[in-house]
Design an enzyme around this catalytic site. Sequence first.
Site: not given
Length: 209
Positions: A12-14, A91, A93-94, A108, A110
């Site tokens: 959870g760094t972001n 992580m 994929i939706l 998102n 990236h």
Amino acid sequence: MKRIAVLVSGGGTNLQALIDAQGRGEIINGSIAAVISSSPDAYALERAEKAGIPGYVIDWRDYPSNRAMTAALVDKLRQLDIQLVVLAGFMTILTEEMVRAFPNAILNIHPALIPSFAGPGCYGLHVHEKALAYGVKLSGATVHFVSPECDGGPIVLQKAVEVLPDDTPEVLQRRIMEQCEWKLLPQAVSLFCQDRLSVEGRTVRILDK
């Protein structure tokens, strides 16, 4: 005030960058209303708890398919009256049901300059390994809207950093996080919450205040 949900799977760094930006008053007209993790063991849930943000778990192991998990996630987001979904190291994929439920309302981050080193299999350290193996002189991060194509949605913001001769994937990853990801993601979230992002085909225009 737009209600934001941050989707996480790990450290959870972001998420922390968003929490810190919110604490500094940098996310205008938005508030993190929920953190949803695909794993009950994610440290990101502890970050949310420390910040007083409700945390929820939708464990991918509880569902027979990504589609079933996506349906459960959409239901939870609707129950929470969420207007913006942020993928911050999520992580799983939706499936397309998520994009249909939140068109141009899922961001998102990236860790590369899309379209380079993006798409299936390009996540985490793999991205930086590919960048170094290719010999690029610049890498960076991209915030984009999520579309049915993996890493293929319209680009909101990008920032580059120099790739140095002695970089390892871990060193490059850290530089990109500190200099790009942790700055770009809160900025993009704030722009969305201010209704300053206009999507025209593949182009995202940032509107004046």
